[in-house]
Design an enzyme around this catalytic site. Structure first.
Site, mmCIF file in Angstrom:
data_model
loop_
_atom_site.group_PDB
_atom_site.id
_atom_site.type_symbol
_atom_site.label_atom_id
_atom_site.label_comp_id
_atom_site.label_asym_id
_atom_site.label_seq_id
_atom_site.Cartn_x
_atom_site.Cartn_y
_atom_site.Cartn_z
ATOM 1 C CG HIS A 214 -5.822 -1.718 8.879
ATOM 2 N ND1 HIS A 214 -5.917 -0.551 9.609
ATOM 3 C CD2 HIS A 214 -4.501 -1.868 8.627
ATOM 4 C CE1 HIS A 214 -4.717 -0.029 9.783
ATOM 5 N NE2 HIS A 214 -3.831 -0.817 9.204
ATOM 6 C CD GLU B 221 -8.622 1.477 7.919
ATOM 7 O OE1 GLU B 221 -8.687 0.552 8.756
ATOM 8 O OE2 GLU B 221 -8.001 2.537 8.131
ATOM 9 C CG ASP C 37 -8.811 -0.628 11.944
ATOM 10 O OD1 ASP C 37 -7.866 -1.356 11.553
ATOM 11 O OD2 ASP C 37 -9.208 0.370 11.295
ATOM 12 C CG ASP D 285 -0.275 -0.374 2.523
ATOM 13 O OD1 ASP D 285 0.961 -0.357 2.572
ATOM 14 O OD2 ASP D 285 -0.987 -0.669 3.493
HETATM 15 C C1 GLP Z 1 -0.375 0.422 8.742
HETATM 16 C C2 GLP Z 1 -0.152 -0.319 7.401
HETATM 17 C C3 GLP Z 1 -0.324 -1.799 7.571
HETATM 18 C C4 GLP Z 1 0.304 -2.213 8.883
HETATM 19 C C5 GLP Z 1 -0.501 -1.671 10.026
HETATM 20 C C6 GLP Z 1 0.120 -1.909 11.386
HETATM 21 O O1 GLP Z 1 -1.242 1.483 8.679
HETATM 22 N N1 GLP Z 1 -0.868 0.127 6.279
HETATM 23 O O2 GLP Z 1 0.230 -2.480 6.470
HETATM 24 O O3 GLP Z 1 0.326 -3.607 8.990
HETATM 25 O O4 GLP Z 1 -0.881 -0.349 9.812
HETATM 26 O O5 GLP Z 1 1.216 -1.091 11.611
HETATM 27 P P1 GLP Z 1 2.290 -1.322 12.730
HETATM 28 O O6 GLP Z 1 3.075 -2.525 12.337
HETATM 29 O O7 GLP Z 1 3.133 -0.081 12.735
HETATM 30 O O8 GLP Z 1 1.556 -1.524 13.998
#
Ligand code: GLP
Length: 241
Positions: free
Chosen positions: A137, A142, A135, A67
């Site tokens: 995702h 989302e 959440d 992404d």
């Molecule tokens: C982000 C990314 C995800 C990621 C998630 C968790 O917003 N788009 O790909 O897995 O949120 O992030 P983190 O590993 O910093 O907790």
């Protein structure tokens, strides 16, 4: 089917992820699906260390990132393009032309979605690395994203923007409101998936992914239908299992 590994701490979590990565990278022309966020950083450090000390090469490796924020130029300090180059690509020998990251700064983002999905669909991802949002995702799919979705534009929830504000001077107004993301169906095509999650704020999402009903309210619950998912957790993230 989930294979669940509960490791002692973040370093051990990263080592378990690296063991799986190393097997895949030894293939002749591996295709890797890569993630941003804090969760995979330890894995990327181990890949770099292994490249430096054992000469493991990424010359024949092709990567697809999950992404990118919409509205940030490629070289913005918080773009996922910058994140991936700083945390991995600049430190291994992968050719730039083998790297795919959706562009969040195109005039026509719908066209970018179609082009990205077309490039992705020409390959089979051998190993997809995932983190999970608080959440539920995965990538930037989302709650409410369709299980049939391919690369698409998603409006970010307030919770996600709040979680990610730490990278934007703790100022939610600086966090982009939309992102371009691989869809849930795109992610499900990968041969093998690892999910890395640590910390108490992931415990509910991890529970929803593994034990909860299969519902678009928890996008990660789609992984219940994949036959090769390894979830690597620390005790805090595993607390509700
Ligand atoms: C982000 C990314 C995800 C990621 C998630 C968790 O917003 N788009 O790909 O897995 O949120 O992030 P983190 O590993 O910093 O907790």
């Amino acid at each position: 089917m989930f294979n669940i590994i509960i490791a002692e701490n973040y370093d051990q979590v990263s080592s378990e992820a690296f063991k799986i990565m190393r097997e895949v990278v030894r293939k002749e022309a591996p295709v890797l699906g890569l993630a941003t966020g804090s969760s995979p950083v330890g894995l990327y450090k181990k890949m770099i260390a292994d490249h430096n000390s054992n000469g493991t090469s990424y010359k024949n490796c092709i990567t697809f990132n999950l992404d990118e924020y919409i509205g940030l130029p490629k070289n913005h300090e918080q773009s996922y393009w910058t994140f991936m180059h700083e945390n991995l690509f600049d430190n291994i020998d992968i050719p730039e032309e083998n790297i795919h990251i959706p562009a969040g700064d195109k005039e026509d983002e719908e066209k970018e979605c179609v082009e990205y999905e077309t490039a992705l669909a020409a390959h089979v991802v051998d190993l997809q690395v995932l983190g999970i949002g608080s959440d539920g995702h995965i990538a930037f799919n989302e709650p409410g994203a369709s299980f049939d979705s391919v690369t698409h534009i998603m409006e970010l929830t307030e919770q996600t923007r709040r979680d990610n504000a730490r990278f934007f001077d703790d100022d939610i107004t600086q966090v982009p409101t939309h992102a371009i993301t691989m869809g849930l169906a795109s992610i499900m095509r990968a041969r093998k998936i690892i999910v890395i999650a640590t910390g108490a704020n992931k415990a509910d999402a991890v529970y929803g992914m593994i034990k909860g009903p299969k519902t678009t309210d928890c996008p990660a619950s789609i992984l219940q239908d994949h036959d090769d998912v390894t979830v690597i957790l620390d005790p805090a993230a595993a607390a509700r299992l």
